[in-house]
Design a protein around this motif. Structure first.
Motif, short mmCIF file in Angstrom:
data_model
loop_
_atom_site.label_atom_id
_atom_site.label_comp_id
_atom_site.label_asym_id
_atom_site.label_seq_id
_atom_site.Cartn_x
_atom_site.Cartn_y
_atom_site.Cartn_z
N SER A 39 0.83 -1.21 0.00
CA SER A 39 0.00 0.00 0.00
C SER A 39 0.86 1.26 0.00
O SER A 39 0.52 2.25 -0.66
N GLN A 43 0.68 4.01 -2.77
CA GLN A 43 0.31 5.37 -2.37
C GLN A 43 1.34 6.39 -2.87
O GLN A 43 0.98 7.44 -3.38
N TYR A 46 1.02 6.68 -6.66
CA TYR A 46 -0.18 7.46 -6.95
C TYR A 46 0.06 8.94 -6.66
O TYR A 46 -0.33 9.81 -7.45
N THR A 50 -0.23 11.76 -9.59
CA THR A 50 -1.38 12.66 -9.55
C THR A 50 -1.19 13.87 -8.66
O THR A 50 -2.01 14.80 -8.70
N LYS A 52 -1.74 14.03 -5.60
CA LYS A 52 -2.70 13.98 -4.50
C LYS A 52 -2.73 12.55 -3.97
O LYS A 52 -2.42 11.60 -4.68
N ARG A 53 -3.09 12.41 -2.70
CA ARG A 53 -3.09 11.09 -2.09
C ARG A 53 -4.43 10.40 -2.30
O ARG A 53 -5.45 11.06 -2.52
N SER A 54 -4.41 9.09 -2.19
CA SER A 54 -5.64 8.30 -2.26
C SER A 54 -6.23 8.24 -0.85
O SER A 54 -5.71 7.54 0.02
N GLU A 55 -7.30 8.97 -0.63
CA GLU A 55 -7.89 9.04 0.70
C GLU A 55 -8.47 7.70 1.17
O GLU A 55 -8.27 7.33 2.32
N LEU A 57 -7.40 4.70 0.45
CA LEU A 57 -6.24 3.88 0.81
C LEU A 57 -5.62 4.37 2.10
O LEU A 57 -5.20 3.57 2.94
N ARG A 58 -5.58 5.66 2.28
CA ARG A 58 -5.02 6.24 3.51
C ARG A 58 -5.84 5.81 4.73
O ARG A 58 -5.28 5.42 5.76
#
Length: 105
Positions: A39, A43, A46, A50, A52-55, A57-58
């Motif tokens: 992960s 993350q 990603y 992009t 920006k983070r994957s919320e 996944l966070r």
């Protein structure tokens, strides 16, 4: 700091049962660690692409890290509540709140 050793009032069968549960939990801990590592790689990939983070996944990783923490506390005889799969998986309200803004220094 004084070192203290306490005798247990449990019989050996109860100790053996907890040991077996601990072994199962340690297998889950290793799998949890692998999932967290994958992960983290995803993350950061990603985030790099992009910006920006994957919320989702966070949030999932926050719950997963809380789960790993519970496994370690149970395995080291610091809590008595059995972790998942013997109890419920940690929910969002049971975990520490993630920071709003991640800083890169």
């Amino acid at each position: 700091m004084a070192s203290e050793t306490r005798a247990t009032t449990s019989d050996r069968m109860a100790i053996l049962k907890r040991f077996v549960v601990t072994l199962v939990c340690m297998i889950f801990f290793e799998v949890t660690g692998l999932i967290i590592q994958l992960s983290v790689l995803f993350q950061f990939g990603y985030l790099f692409v992009t910006k920006k983070r994957s919320e989702p996944l966070r949030i999932f990783c926050n719950n997963l890290s809380q789960y790993g923490y519970r496994i370690m506390r149970y395995s080291t005889l610091n809590i008595n509540k059995r972790p998942f799969p013997f109890a419920e998986f940690p929910e969002d309200d049971e975990c520490d709140e993630p920071v709003k803004q991640v800083q890169f220094r």
